[in-house]
Each structure stands twice: as C-alpha cells, then as structure tokens.
Write a protein that holds these residues in place. Structure first.
Motif, mmCIF file in Angstrom:
data_model
loop_
_atom_site.group_PDB
_atom_site.id
_atom_site.type_symbol
_atom_site.label_atom_id
_atom_site.label_comp_id
_atom_site.label_asym_id
_atom_site.label_seq_id
_atom_site.Cartn_x
_atom_site.Cartn_y
_atom_site.Cartn_z
ATOM 1 N N UNK A 1 -26.737 101.619 15.934
ATOM 2 C CA UNK A 1 -27.053 102.360 17.157
ATOM 3 C C UNK A 1 -28.490 102.861 17.094
ATOM 4 N N UNK A 2 -28.863 103.422 15.925
ATOM 5 C CA UNK A 2 -30.222 103.940 15.788
ATOM 6 C C UNK A 2 -31.243 102.816 15.959
ATOM 7 N N UNK A 3 -30.929 101.646 15.388
ATOM 8 C CA UNK A 3 -31.868 100.529 15.515
ATOM 9 C C UNK A 3 -31.972 100.041 16.959
ATOM 10 N N UNK A 4 -30.820 99.988 17.633
ATOM 11 C CA UNK A 4 -30.847 99.559 19.042
ATOM 12 C C UNK A 4 -31.677 100.529 19.876
ATOM 13 N N UNK A 5 -31.504 101.841 19.579
ATOM 14 C CA UNK A 5 -32.301 102.839 20.298
ATOM 15 C C UNK A 5 -33.779 102.615 20.018
ATOM 16 N N UNK A 6 -34.087 102.364 18.732
ATOM 17 C CA UNK A 6 -35.480 102.122 18.367
ATOM 18 C C UNK A 6 -36.045 100.927 19.113
ATOM 19 N N UNK A 7 -35.278 99.843 19.154
ATOM 20 C CA UNK A 7 -35.749 98.647 19.855
ATOM 21 C C UNK A 7 -35.920 98.926 21.344
ATOM 22 N N UNK A 8 -34.992 99.720 21.926
ATOM 23 C CA UNK A 8 -35.110 100.047 23.344
ATOM 24 C C UNK A 8 -36.376 100.852 23.595
ATOM 25 N N UNK A 9 -36.636 101.822 22.703
ATOM 26 C CA UNK A 9 -37.859 102.612 22.860
ATOM 27 C C UNK A 9 -39.091 101.724 22.733
ATOM 28 N N UNK A 10 -39.027 100.767 21.795
ATOM 29 C CA UNK A 10 -40.127 99.825 21.629
ATOM 30 C C UNK A 10 -40.341 99.044 22.924
ATOM 31 N N UNK A 11 -39.227 98.618 23.525
ATOM 32 C CA UNK A 11 -39.314 97.855 24.777
ATOM 33 C C UNK A 11 -39.927 98.707 25.880
ATOM 34 N N UNK A 12 -39.485 99.980 25.979
ATOM 35 C CA UNK A 12 -40.033 100.867 27.012
ATOM 36 C C UNK A 12 -41.510 101.129 26.741
ATOM 37 N N UNK A 13 -41.835 101.347 25.452
ATOM 38 C CA UNK A 13 -43.236 101.565 25.093
ATOM 39 C C UNK A 13 -44.087 100.371 25.474
ATOM 40 N N UNK A 14 -43.598 99.173 25.190
ATOM 41 C CA UNK A 14 -44.340 97.962 25.536
ATOM 42 C C UNK A 14 -44.510 97.871 27.047
ATOM 43 N N UNK A 15 -43.446 98.219 27.798
ATOM 44 C CA UNK A 15 -43.533 98.190 29.260
ATOM 45 C C UNK A 15 -44.667 99.085 29.746
ATOM 46 N N UNK A 16 -44.711 100.323 29.193
ATOM 47 C CA UNK A 16 -45.741 101.268 29.625
ATOM 48 C C UNK A 16 -47.128 100.770 29.244
ATOM 49 N N UNK A 17 -47.259 100.308 28.002
ATOM 50 C CA UNK A 17 -48.558 99.865 27.517
ATOM 51 C C UNK A 17 -49.066 98.680 28.328
ATOM 52 N N UNK A 18 -48.192 97.690 28.529
ATOM 53 C CA UNK A 18 -48.606 96.501 29.269
ATOM 54 C C UNK A 18 -48.932 96.867 30.714
ATOM 55 N N UNK A 19 -48.160 97.794 31.299
ATOM 56 C CA UNK A 19 -48.461 98.238 32.666
ATOM 57 C C UNK A 19 -49.866 98.820 32.735
ATOM 58 N N UNK A 20 -50.177 99.663 31.742
ATOM 59 C CA UNK A 20 -51.495 100.291 31.722
ATOM 60 C C UNK A 20 -52.588 99.238 31.574
ATOM 61 N N UNK A 21 -52.369 98.279 30.642
ATOM 62 C CA UNK A 21 -53.378 97.240 30.416
ATOM 63 C C UNK A 21 -53.546 96.378 31.661
ATOM 64 N N UNK A 22 -52.444 96.053 32.307
ATOM 65 C CA UNK A 22 -52.528 95.236 33.521
ATOM 66 C C UNK A 22 -53.350 95.960 34.584
ATOM 67 N N UNK A 23 -53.135 97.275 34.721
ATOM 68 C CA UNK A 23 -53.885 97.964 35.775
ATOM 69 C C UNK A 23 -55.317 98.250 35.341
ATOM 70 N N UNK A 24 -55.608 98.046 34.069
ATOM 71 C CA UNK A 24 -57.001 98.156 33.632
ATOM 72 C C UNK A 24 -57.769 96.880 33.934
ATOM 73 N N UNK A 25 -57.095 95.728 33.732
ATOM 74 C CA UNK A 25 -57.822 94.465 33.791
ATOM 75 C C UNK A 25 -57.461 93.568 34.968
#
Lengths: 677, 78
Positions: free
Chosen positions: A462-486
């Motif tokens: 469960x902890x690992x799945x949560x970690x992976x989900x957070x990683x996925x959400x983090x990637x979503x935010x980061x990529x969104x930011x990068x996309x709106x930068x470039x």
C-alpha cells in the motif's frame, strides 16, 4: 411512419440529467456526482404507454451564453437541434440558480416542462418546494422527481408529452421597459429572416448582447446573418448601454424573476452546518492527509480483495486448459493447432482474467463510490493551488483522478476545461497517472519482489502504491509546468468549480453495477485483444527464420535497449505488443518467456514469481518494469481518443513520446544508479 | 472597496458589482454573483489556493484573482 418526437433534457451541471436519462431509456450513460461529467449529448428511446420518444441527454449548462464546449452543445441542441420539447431538470436544493437557465430556455420555446429532482434530499434538509406555486409562476408544468429512486419519472414524461400536444404559455422574464421595447423592435426586423430557425425575440436579445457563439451558429443557418450585429448595435445605441452593461442587466432581471419565483414556492431552513464541518475537515490543510488515507484504504481493499479470487481463477483456468486440450485431441485436432489454441490463445486469456481482472474488479467500484459521493471536486479544490502554480487548470485534478480509472475517459473528460491551452496540457499529461489496467501489474511486481505476503507485506505494498501515485501526480504537475514554459506558453486562465452537496452513493447498486460492468468489459477486451495477441505471440515463437524464431529475433533486437533501461528485450516486446490494452502487458511477457515450453501451471502469483526469477529478474528489474508501466506510451484506445479530442497528429505524437521519454530516462537513471551504488 | 477575497472564513456580504471583463464576468453572473446577491465565504484551500463561497444555495470555488473582481457593498450599508 412518423418519427417519434425529440425531447431534450437540459439543466445545470450535476442535477441528475444522466440519471434521469438512464432511468427513462434503460441505457447506461456514465453518471457521477461532479459537474461536467456528461460531455457529449447522448440519445435514447423511451416509452410512455404505447408512445415512444427520442430523449436527448444534453451536457450540463449554467446558461445559454455558451462559454464552454458543453454550453455550446446545450445552446445548439435547444436552439437549433430540432428538439420538439425541452425538459429542464432542476435541483430542488438550488432552485434559484437553476431557474436562471430555465428562464433562458423559456425564451426559446413554449414547449417546456420543469422537473425538480432530488425532492427526497430537499425534504431531508427541511426544504419544501410548492410545485403548483412554481408552475403558476413560470406558466409551464412542473413535476417533482427522485431520479435515483425512479420516482415520478412517468409523470414527468407525461408532462413533457402534454407540452407537445398543448404548448403552455410561459411567463417570460419582465425586462426593463426600454430594453424590452428595443428588443421587440429588432425582433420585428429579424422576423422574416430567422422565422422557423429561432425565436426572433430571443435572437434579438442575444444579438444585442453580442453573444459570439449564438451569432456563429445563426450565421450557419440564416443567410445574410452577417448584417444582424450592425442592426443590433443600432438598437443598442438607443439604450445608451454597452453590450456588457446590457448583458448584466438581463442576467439581473432573470435572477430577480428567479428570486421571486422561489420566494413564492420554496420554504427553506438555513444551510446544514454538518456538511460544512465535513467540508472544512476534507478541504483544508487537513484535507491532504485525509486524501492520502482514503487512497491508501482503496489500495488496501484492492490488494486484499483481489488476492483470493485471483488464486481461484488461476486454478480454474489451469484445469479448464487441461480439459480443453483433452477435448481437442479427442476431436482429432492437429498438434500445432491444438497447442496454438490452448497454449497461445486460451492461456493468454486465462492470464489476463486471473491476474488482471480481480484487482480491476475491486478497484473500479471503490473508485466509482468516491466519484458518486461528491468527493472528487473537493480534491480538485484542494489541489487547485498547485495546478495554478504550474499554470494549469484546477479541473485538471478532476481529469487526473478520472485517469486513475481509465485514461481514455480522463482524456475525454478534459472537455470540462474551458481554456484550450490548459485543456491540451491536461490531455497530454493524463496518461502519466496509472489507469485501472496498470494497477494489477504494479501490484504483482510489489507482491513478488518487494513486500511478500501477510499483513505487513500488504502494508508495504500500500505504501509503495501510494508512493508511485504521488510520483505520478508529481510528474503530472512538473510536466504541466514544463509544457506551459516551452510548448504551451501562457498564464493560468480563470476557472470556477462548483462543489456539489455530498450524496450517499447507492452502495449496493454501484458496487454490483460497476463490478459487473468492469468484469464484462475486461472479459470482452480479453476476448477481443488478449486472445489475438496470444495468437500473435504463439505464431511469432513458432515461425522460424534462419533457425531463430521471429519472437527471439524481435526480443534480440530490443534487448540492448532493454538492458540499458534495466529491462530486457522480452519486457519491451511485452509493452509493445500490449499497445492495444495495458492489462495484457504482463501476461504477454509471461507468454513470451514460456513460449515453446510446456508449462502445466500458469496464472498464480507464486508460479509467476518463480518464472520471472528464473528469467533473471531482480528487484531492480521489477522496479524498472513498474516505472516503465507508469510512464510509457498510452494504450491505443487512449491515443485514438487523444487524436479525436485534439484533431492533431502533432499533439497525438507528443502524447505518445512524452511519457515514453520520461519512462526511458527514469529507468536508465535507476539502472545506472543501482549499478554504481 | 471590499471584494470577495476580503471576506474572512464564515463571513458574509452582498455583491455590489462585477469588475471582470468579457467571458468571466458573464460566467460569474450566470453562477449567481449578481448585484444584491448574498455571499458567504465557506472554505479555503491550503496554501492560498481557491476559496469556496456560498451563493444562492450553491457552493462555488473561485481562484483569488477571479474572486477579486467581485466587488461587495460596504458593510456599513447593510
């Protein structure tokens, strides 16, 4: 023979139009407690006695001003779509706001009936709606319904039918004298050209306001409409009002009429403090741990609930395969065909059903419960600040959540985002969160290589799945930011988000329905996709070219790249051949490893673990498989949806490359890091 | 002049006018933020994000920059 009349169901977002539509037509439009869930009109047939009607489920709209895709669809449907009558669906506990739309519809057509939904809920809140008084105020028939319980539906339909036979005389909004006069004068001028297309008075008002969408739609249907704005401006000049000023005046008049109608028909206590307390706890700073805990609970139930059925199914399929094999050989099937059918087609099917189906069948209903309760908009509310900082829309949190269910659904859901730039960002990043079809693979990897069994093991998973989900959400935010930068430069646009009241989901029905639907869906996909893919793998592993099978040529070709990413050629081949559906990726890998060998047992997690370890898998391989499963090209259905939604090959290609590049990079980094450390 | 963002949690006010231009102004009006409407600030998201307001029995969440465009009556007038 006459075509049945068409009745359009309209209303604010999230008032239960789809529920009513489903109840009347027996169809299964997706429903959920959040605004903007229906994004395209659906059409169905319903019956009243011996008569039939076409019913149109129009996406929710706050107004016919048409700012979002849904509202444009609504305007089109009611104004130009050839609806013979309109049923305006209202939420009893929010009638005033709902009447804003109802009054606008009354300006288009007389054949309107009102249907007040959630009467039961309103009653529990101590709210009383006097339907007769409301009907007298509006001049159209008003009925009360509880769409979820199926109460009052026939009466509502009968009222709509009545408006077809004898059009009621609605009482329209009294606008200030000069405005009404100017609009009437303009309407007279328009009469000749727009008659038969749209009500001239309605057209006059919209043209004076300068409604761009309305003008666009009108120009497509009325020749010479280009000259109308000039006429409208002339009419406006006499009022010494700006377009915006007039617009404000009109909305204020409508709301004044709505207030009066409610004063005459609704007696209401103050809003419930209990719901507010719940909301304070769920959306403030405390909201984040609550969100994580809820997600963790869902993962826990999925892991626990899927374990046993998975084992039973695996045993069942192994036994069935033996019987099938015996039966086929008794029928005199040639050996090659026999093993093609049993080891190729049937075994892949069994793998998909036994390993992948149980987690999906548990996760999906739980997710649906969350969706029905009204919690998802609260998640969007809580996370909006983060998305705004990444220059994206807060509603992207909603579409991201939908992505956890199915990425294709998430991509379609992006229509609720009004700004085209932010919509594209949401579409491109949607497949960065793992869909329901990828969870079983993640779960299998964790159980086999990291956590093991037992309660402690489940907690680790469960902890690992949560970690992976957070990683996925983090990637979503980061990529969104990068996309709106470039690529998609811009500042965050405005957005409004309605938080609907919490509603107790109909647990039994939801669980049963979505579990059945999901099971049937996966079974259907297994038959349509997994079986042919199994066939392909089997053929690839049996057709030889220069002493080597095609499969080993393919995996040999992919192997160097795979090794670089801490994977191998077979794993990459599995992801490639699993392009049609994520849930067949792991079974395909297993088939590719075992092709040519005669295994007697397949499917159960234990044998799977032994098999993978024998192929040289370590915890690092498993970790990289999880990472690549999280970040790789979307499945074919999702890509097709992206193409349909963006209408652009360029964006579709980017949606393919973006997550793939991230996944490859991440895998290489972990691979090298692990080698060095 | 006070606007929506000046409301503390749990505090109420009355809308005087809207300053938003174009589409957003119309959207806010359609949601019920018209002159004379009562509003109340119900919730605030962590980290200075959205705030949710009750207006005409619905709960609508707005970003700060949009909430700023809704001008309220001075409380002394109420």
């Amino acid at each position: 023979m006459n075509e049945p009349p068409l009745i359009a169901l309209m209303g604010n977002p999230n008032v239960g139009k789809s529920t009513l539509f489903n109840a009347l037509t027996g169809m299964r439009q997706h429903t959920g407690n959040w605004p903007g869930k229906t994004v395209a009109s659906a059409r169905g047939v319903c019956h009243l006695g011996k008569e039939s009607f076409f019913l149109l489920d129009v996406p929710g709209a706050y107004s016919l001003w048409a700012q979002s895709a849904e509202e444009e669809a609504a305007l089109e449907a009611v104004c130009f779509g050839g609806a013979d009558a309109v049923m305006v669906v209202c939420d009893a506990s929010c009638l005033e706001r709902n009447l804003n739309l109802a009054y606008q519809v009354l300006e288009i057509t007389d054949r309107v009936s009102l249907c007040v939904n959630f009467m039961d809920e309103a009653q529990k809140k101590g709210l009383r709606v006097d339907l007769d008084a409301l009907s007298r105020r509006l001049g159209v028939p008003v009925t009360g319904i509880c769409a979820r319980e199926g109460q009052g539906l026939q009466a509502a339909l009968a009222a709509a039918k009545e408006t077809l036979l004898r059009p009621p005389k609605p009482r329209r909004v009294p606008y200030p004298q000069p405005v009404a006069q100017a609009a009437e004068k303009l309407a007279e001028k328009l009469q000749a050209s727009v008659a038969g297309v749209v009500d001239p008075y309605f057209a006059a008002l919209r043209l004076m306001e300068g409604n761009p969408c309305f003008l666009k739609e009108l120009s497509r249907r009325v020749p010479g409409a280009e000259s109308f704005p000039l006429e409208a401006d002339r009419a406006l000049a006499g009022l010494s009002l700006s377009r915006e000023g007039l617009s404000a005046l009109l909305v204020e008049s409508v709301y004044r009429a709505a207030e009066e109608a409610c004063r005459a028909s609704v007696s209401a206590p103050d809003a419930s403090p209990r719901a507010l307390r719940a909301d304070r706890a769920l959306t403030g700073l405390k909201g984040l741990p609550v969100l994580l805990a809820l997600l963790g609970l869902i993962f826990f139930l999925t892991l626990k609930g899927a374990n046993a059925p998975s084992g039973w199914l695996a045993e069942g399929f192994t036994a069935l395969e033996r019987q099938l094999s015996a039966l086929l050989s008794r029928l005199g099937t040639p050996p090659f065909l026999l093993s093609l059918l049993t080891e190729g087609v049937f075994r892949t099917l069994g793998q998909v059903v036994s390993v992948m189906l149980p987690p999906m069948a548990v996760f999906f209903p739980l997710f649906t419960l969350l969706e029905d309760s009204g919690y998802l908009p609260r998640v969007a509310f809580t996370l909006d600040g983060l998305f705004e900082r990444c220059r994206a829309c807060g509603k992207q949190a909603l579409t991201m959540c939908m992505g956890f269910g199915c990425n294709a659904v998430g991509v379609t859901g992006c229509r609720i985002i009004d700004s085209p730039r932010e919509r594209l960002i949401a579409i491109l990043t949607n497949s960065l969160v793992p869909c329901n079809g990828r969870f079983p693979l993640l779960i299998a990897m964790m159980t086999l290589f990291f956590s093991g069994g037992g309660l402690g093991g489940t907690a680790v998973s469960v902890a690992m799945l949560l970690g992976l989900s957070l990683l996925a959400v983090g990637a979503t935010l980061l990529v969104s930011r990068l996309l709106s930068l470039w690529v998609l430069k811009g500042v965050p646009s405005s957005s409004t988000l309605e938080l609907p009241p919490y509603r107790m989901p109909q647990v039994g029905r939801v669980v049963l329905r979505s579990m059945l639907d999901r099971t049937l869906f996966v079974l259907g996909r297994a038959a349509a996709v997994a079986a042919p893919a199994g066939l392909v793998i089997f053929l690839l592993s049996h057709i030889r070219l220069d002493e080597r099978t095609l499969l080993s040529l393919l995996t040999g070709f992919l192997d160097p790249l795979g090794r670089l990413m801490g994977l191998d050629g077979v794993i990459l081949a599995g992801f490639l051949l699993g392009f049609p559906a994520n849930e067949i990726v792991l079974p395909l890998m297993v088939m590719a490893y075992t092709a040519g060998e005669s295994l007697t047992e397949t499917g159960s997690l234990l044998t799977l673990g032994a098999l993978l370890s024998a192929q040289g898998w370590t915890w690092l391989t498993a970790l990289n498989v999880m990472l690549f499963s999280l970040f790789h090209f979307p499945c074919s259905t999702t890509l097709l949806t992206i193409y349909r939604e963006t209408g652009s090959k360029k964006w579709t290609l980017l949606a393919f490359l973006l997550p793939t590049a991230i996944g490859m990079l991440l895998c290489m980094i972990t691979n090298f890091a692990a080698k060095i450390l | 002049m006070r606007n929506l963002t000046d409301l503390a949690l749990g505090e109420g006010g009355t809308v005087r006018c809207l300053r938003a231009s174009g589409g957003m102004g119309r959207r806010l009006m359609d949601l019920g933020f018209t002159a004379g409407a009562r509003v109340e600030c119900l919730l605030s998201a962590p980290g200075g994000g959205m705030r949710a307001y009750r207006v005409r029995r619905a709960v609508i969440a707005l970003r700060k920059k949009d909430a700023r465009t809704v001008i309220l009556e001075d409380s002394s007038h109420e």
